[in-house]
Design a protein around this motif. Structure first.
Motif, PDB file in Angstrom:
ATOM      1  N   GLU A  50       0.804  -1.231   0.000  1.00 31.59           N
ATOM      2  CA  GLU A  50       0.000   0.000   0.000  1.00 31.59           C
ATOM      3  C   GLU A  50       0.833   1.275   0.000  1.00 31.59           C
ATOM      4  O   GLU A  50       0.312   2.336  -0.330  1.00 31.59           O
ATOM      5  CB  GLU A  50      -0.962  -0.022   1.204  1.00 31.59           C
ATOM      6  CG  GLU A  50      -0.351   0.208   2.596  1.00 31.59           C
ATOM      7  CD  GLU A  50       0.410  -1.001   3.159  1.00 31.59           C
ATOM      8  OE1 GLU A  50       0.477  -2.039   2.504  1.00 31.59           O
ATOM      9  OE2 GLU A  50       0.975  -0.870   4.257  1.00 31.59           O
ATOM     10  N   ARG A 129       4.279  -4.473  12.471  1.00 34.87           N
ATOM     11  CA  ARG A 129       3.140  -4.272  13.377  1.00 34.87           C
ATOM     12  C   ARG A 129       3.040  -5.467  14.313  1.00 34.87           C
ATOM     13  O   ARG A 129       3.487  -6.559  13.977  1.00 34.87           O
ATOM     14  CB  ARG A 129       1.853  -4.161  12.566  1.00 34.87           C
ATOM     15  CG  ARG A 129       1.912  -3.075  11.523  1.00 34.87           C
ATOM     16  CD  ARG A 129       0.690  -3.104  10.633  1.00 34.87           C
ATOM     17  NE  ARG A 129       0.786  -2.070   9.618  1.00 34.87           N
ATOM     18  CZ  ARG A 129      -0.055  -1.961   8.589  1.00 34.87           C
ATOM     19  NH1 ARG A 129      -1.059  -2.813   8.461  1.00 34.87           N
ATOM     20  NH2 ARG A 129       0.095  -0.994   7.714  1.00 34.87           N
ATOM     21  N   ASP A 272       6.612   8.131   8.803  1.00 32.47           N
ATOM     22  CA  ASP A 272       7.377   7.257   7.903  1.00 32.47           C
ATOM     23  C   ASP A 272       8.751   7.836   7.587  1.00 32.47           C
ATOM     24  O   ASP A 272       9.749   7.195   7.821  1.00 32.47           O
ATOM     25  CB  ASP A 272       6.680   6.953   6.569  1.00 32.47           C
ATOM     26  CG  ASP A 272       5.601   5.868   6.675  1.00 32.47           C
ATOM     27  OD1 ASP A 272       5.391   5.366   7.796  1.00 32.47           O
ATOM     28  OD2 ASP A 272       4.979   5.552   5.653  1.00 32.47           O
TER      29      ASP A 272
HETATM   30  O1  AHR Z   1       3.005  -0.477   9.760  1.00 29.84           O
HETATM   31  C1  AHR Z   1       3.742   0.601   9.300  1.00 29.84           C
HETATM   32  C2  AHR Z   1       2.906   1.468   8.414  1.00 29.84           C
HETATM   33  O2  AHR Z   1       2.386   0.698   7.337  1.00 29.84           O
HETATM   34  C3  AHR Z   1       3.620   2.609   7.750  1.00 29.84           C
HETATM   35  O3  AHR Z   1       3.528   3.804   8.425  1.00 29.84           O
HETATM   36  C4  AHR Z   1       2.836   2.752   6.495  1.00 29.84           C
HETATM   37  O4  AHR Z   1       3.368   3.590   5.542  1.00 29.84           O
HETATM   38  C5  AHR Z   1       2.667   1.341   6.122  1.00 29.84           C
HETATM   39  O5  AHR Z   1       1.853   1.103   5.089  1.00 29.84           O
END
Ligand code: AHR
Length: 339
Positions: A50, A129, A272
């Motif tokens: 993305e 994440r 970012d």
């Molecule tokens: O998990 C990190 C985030 O996911 C970033 O900030 C973003 O740009 C990405 O798509």
């Protein structure tokens, strides 16, 4: 342990191959792994592509798990769907990979598939994440960002910028909040920091809060609609949860000639620190960018090599991240960066 899983993988592959020959289908799930190879096989599940940030993360992982180092990396794109990521992880388990690296699109909903990986004896490393699971032993290690800390850095910038020395208080603020993919750790941490700050400052208001899904296109739409409904003169801060969203919001402002950034009322804050966004920070369009560092490959390699050597690994590794404004940026610095 690798041998055992490879033998198990080969048996599964043979069973699958026979059943596929019988039903006339090719066996793509297992054909990605060379049989009798000594390579260490890593299944890498990304939620999608993305943002430029995510592409940089994918590249960073591909750069370290190379054949020259004895690895085979199998990359799967989740196409922005948790279901697809779960299917990809099940394919890795079926293939008998040695490790699974997952960048989870959202925090919850992973218990079952992680239990399956655990039962198959495959260590899982969560990357970028985080996950919320019933039992922490369902994964071996986490490598990624502290998103709440990132949000707090952005809030410190806003507090410093809007502190009124003479009155000893903060300026009244109307904030447009463009969120990332809902329920992802990146969204939850960055949103929590902002909402906490708004609770603490009676005269700060979130006047719009919508999900831009970490994409430029959605953020542009949100900002376009906001500018139709809200008088731009009343907007003080646009808090975008990544650079793509900041670029989308800025595109909408540009389209109708609204001024923002240096010397103007509207301040754009972002996360970012991709090179193209840093250029926009240097030229005064984005006022502050909190870094989210995608160069996580070397940290993952370190964890995998420790596991290969039978060593204990840290459960949580946070990546080092900075905060950028015009004051600590230069062309040379931006050129020296990788993403
Ligand atoms: O998990 C990190 C985030 O996911 C970033 O900030 C973003 O740009 C990405 O798509």
């Amino acid at each position: 342990m690798f041998r055992y899983r490879k033998v198990l993988g080969s048996i599964l592959a043979i069973i699958l191959a026979i059943s596929c020959v019988c039903c006339g289908k090719s066996n793509s799930a297992t054909s990605e792994i060379e049989e009798n190879s000594d390579q260490i096989v890593i299944g890498f599940s990304q939620p999608g592509a993305e943002s430029a940030w995510r592409v940089a993360l994918t590249d960073s992982v591909k750069e370290v798990f190379t054949e020259a180092r004895g690895y085979k990396l199998i990359y799967k794109d989740g196409q922005s769907k948790q279901d697809k990521q779960i299917r990809d992880i099940r394919t890795f388990i079926q293939q008998g990979v040695d490790y699974i690296i997952i960048c989870p699109i959202v925090e919850t909903g992973w218990d079952t598939v992680l239990s399956e990986a655990k039962q198959a004896g495959i260590p899982v490393i969560i990357c970028d994440r985080n996950v919320v699971v019933s039992n922490e032993s369902l994964y071996t290690a986490f490598v990624g960002s502290d998103f709440q800390a990132e949000g707090e850095k952005a809030i410190s910038y806003i507090e410093d910028k809007y502190y009124l020395e003479e009155e000893g208080t903060y300026k009244d603020l109307n904030i447009v909040h463009i969120q990332g993919t809902l329920d992802s750790s990146a969204q939850l941490g960055r949103t929590e920091a902002l909402e906490k700050a708004v609770e603490e400052h009676d005269n700060w208001n979130i006047i719009v809060q919508e999900c831009g899904d970490f994409t430029k296109a959605k953020a542009r739409e949100i900002m376009k609609k906001t500018l139709e409904e809200v008088d731009p003169k009343t907007i003080d801060v646009i808090y975008c949860e990544n650079d793509e969203e900041a670029m989308g919001a800025i595109a909408a402002l540009n389209e109708i000639g609204i001024h923002y950034g240096d010397g103007n009322q509207i301040t754009v804050v972002s996360f970012d620190a991709t090179n193209s966004a840093l250029e926009m920070c240097l030229n005064g369009q984005i006022s502050c960018i909190v870094e989210c560092n995608p160069l996580q490959g070397p940290y993952l390699l370190n964890i995998v090599e420790m596991l290969n050597a039978g060593k204990m690994v840290p459960k949580i590794t946070y990546i080092e991240e900075n905060c950028y404004t015009k004051d600590n940026l230069s062309e040379d610095f931006i050129k020296s960066r990788k993403y």
